[in-house]
Design a protein around this motif. Structure first.
Motif, short mmCIF file in Angstrom:
data_model
loop_
_atom_site.label_atom_id
_atom_site.label_comp_id
_atom_site.label_asym_id
_atom_site.label_seq_id
_atom_site.Cartn_x
_atom_site.Cartn_y
_atom_site.Cartn_z
N SER A 205 -0.10 4.56 -5.41
CA SER A 205 -1.08 3.39 -4.72
C SER A 205 -2.26 2.94 -5.84
O SER A 205 -2.07 2.95 -7.14
CB SER A 205 -1.81 3.88 -3.61
N LEU B 31 5.59 5.74 2.82
CA LEU B 31 4.55 6.70 3.58
C LEU B 31 6.54 6.29 4.67
O LEU B 31 6.37 6.96 5.20
CB LEU B 31 4.09 7.36 3.77
N SER C 116 0.82 3.12 1.80
CA SER C 116 1.06 3.54 3.92
C SER C 116 2.58 2.77 3.99
O SER C 116 3.51 3.73 4.82
CB SER C 116 -0.39 2.44 4.61
N GLY D 149 1.01 -1.30 0.25
CA GLY D 149 -0.17 -0.17 -0.02
C GLY D 149 1.03 1.70 -0.17
O GLY D 149 2.08 1.45 0.58
C1 LIG Z 1 -3.91 10.90 0.91
C2 LIG Z 1 -3.56 9.01 1.12
N1 LIG Z 1 -2.16 8.54 1.22
C3 LIG Z 1 -2.23 7.52 1.21
C4 LIG Z 1 -2.69 6.53 1.74
C5 LIG Z 1 -2.49 5.03 1.80
O1 LIG Z 1 -3.37 4.42 0.68
P1 LIG Z 1 -2.86 2.66 1.12
O2 LIG Z 1 -1.96 2.45 2.12
O3 LIG Z 1 -4.18 2.19 0.78
O4 LIG Z 1 -2.24 2.43 -0.91
C6 LIG Z 1 -4.79 6.77 1.37
C7 LIG Z 1 -5.71 6.15 2.33
O5 LIG Z 1 -6.52 6.58 2.01
C8 LIG Z 1 -4.93 8.14 1.46
O6 LIG Z 1 -5.98 8.51 1.77
#
Ligand SMILES: Cc1ncc(COP(=O)(O)O)c(C=O)c1O
Length: 400
Positions: free
Chosen positions: A232, A101, A98, A96
């Protein structure tokens, strides 16, 4: 025994906190329009399942820590299709956006370093920054200005000796604000002047409306050494459960640092990577269809919101969120009222209180975030329920 100070400083997700109240309402037979989380109702493209069904190997083995060659190649083709030139070595596949990041912050931050973000921001940034030992610092934005923040003086004013990076989310969550390519360029210039990283969270990149072209920091060729993109499949392809994300950078120190973390967690789901590669090879028509659908929903939501007296809301330019100022003093109290006391024809609505997205929660006390993740007619009803709920809430308060 004790837990860390870092952990104590983190908050629980503002979005998931009210789930139990919602479940209790459902047990009482009430239908809830859930516009609180960014879980789209759009069907995941069939090519995803097909790629998984046709997976040729008998063993679901670990893959390379940085992701499969096929997926990285598909990602580069996709970025290349809009002029952003990356090589497979510039791409790391993550669990993801996430995880991307989290890896970025762990890789670039030292204890006490600051990351600038437009306030309100995607609240998990704070969790990941804190767990990497850093802290978030705010660039103010205002409901009356549609939460736009890309003004040179405003950004420069927020920079301190501790600032190491600026994170831009365009199109934005929770606000729907969008940066133009020129504004991205300006932000890169500021970053160069102050020697900052630019982290660009582009998970909603294609969801821009009113004929706008999607912009990307990946097109800022002179600054690529300081740019880190996170991406993502969750939103673009309505594949939140696939848990496939990307970390993309031409900076070798960042990629090597992230690789240490990637090797620590061994590998990302093998089958989902096969599905994701098929998604990145979808024809361009896919994006225009999805964009048109969200734009229709945005228009319905905006026109219904403007019927509510006392609402402050500028038409959002992108993503599928809108943050709205309501004539209430305590947004959480209003949400609790909607979930526990109010219903209209056995229906109610659940939004995300915006206080959890703010650096200082007091600033979000009179704001909600709506995600237009349901079909237009359902969105129309969801906003109508907010309007009816507000009327009932005001009556209740007047009676107290
Ligand atoms: C701005 C933003 N970044 C990152 C994500 C992370 O998403 P994922 O881990 O599902 O790829 C989200 C999820 O809502 C998001 O809104």
């Amino acid at each position: 025994m004790q837990i860390s100070e870092k952990s104590k400083r983190m908050g629980l997700s503002p979005i998931r906190r009210f789930n139990e109240m919602a479940r209790n309402a459902e047990k009482r037979g009430i239908r809830i329009y859930r516009v609180n989380i960014g879980q789209p109702d759009i069907e995941t493209p069939k090519c995803y399942m097909e790629a998984i069904r046709n997976y040729p190997n008998d063993v679901i083995a670990y893959m390379e820590s940085g992701g499969t060659d096929d997926l990285k190649k598909a990602v580069c083709e996709f970025y290349g299709s809009f002029g952003a030139e990356f090589e497979p070595d510039d791409v790391m596949v993550t669990s993801g956006g996430s995880e991307a990041l989290s890896m970025v912050f762990t890789t670039i931050l030292n204890e006490g370093d600051e990351v600038l973000a437009a306030d309100p921001y995607y609240s998990n940034y704070s969790t990941f920054i804190l767990s990497a030992g850093g802290q978030i610092a705010r660039i103010p934005s205002h409901a009356e200005e549609g939460y736009h923040y890309a003004y040179r003086d405003r950004i420069e004013k927020a920079i301190t000796p501790k600032t190491r990076a600026i994170i831009c989310t365009s199109p934005g969550n929770p606000t729907g604000d969008v940066l133009t390519q020129d504004e991205m360029h300006m932000i890169c210039e500021i970053a160069e002047e102050h020697d900052l990283w630019v982290i660009s969270d582009e998970v909603y990149r294609e969801f821009v409306y009113d004929g706008a072209e999607p912009a990307s920091f990946g097109l800022e060729k002179e600054f690529l050494d300081r740019i880190i993109i996170t991406d993502s499949i969750s939103k673009r392809y309505s594949c939140c459960g696939g848990r496939i994300g990307l970390l993309i950078s031409k900076n070798r120190d960042v990629m090597n640092g992230a690789m240490k973390l990637a090797q620590g967690r061994l590998s990302v789901s093998t089958l989902d990577q096969a599905g994701a590669a098929a998604l990145f090879r979808l024809p361009k028509s896919y994006y225009s269809e999805i964009r048109a659908e969200y734009e229709k929903r945005r228009d319905v939501v905006y026109s219904e919101l403007t019927k509510i007296p006392g609402v402050v809301c500028v038409k959002p330019k992108g993503s599928f969120y809108v943050t709205v100022k309501l004539p209430v003093n305590d947004i959480e109290d209003f949400l609790v009222f909607l979930l526990t006391e109010f219903s209209d024809n056995n229906e109610t609505v659940m939004f995300a209180p915006a206080d959890g997205f703010y650096y200082d929660s007091e600033r979000g006390k009179n704001k909600m975030r709506l995600a237009y993740v349901l079909r237009s007619e359902q969105m129309r009803r969801a906003v109508e329920l907010i309007r009816l709920g507000l009327e009932a809430y005001e009556k209740k308060q007047a009676g107290n």
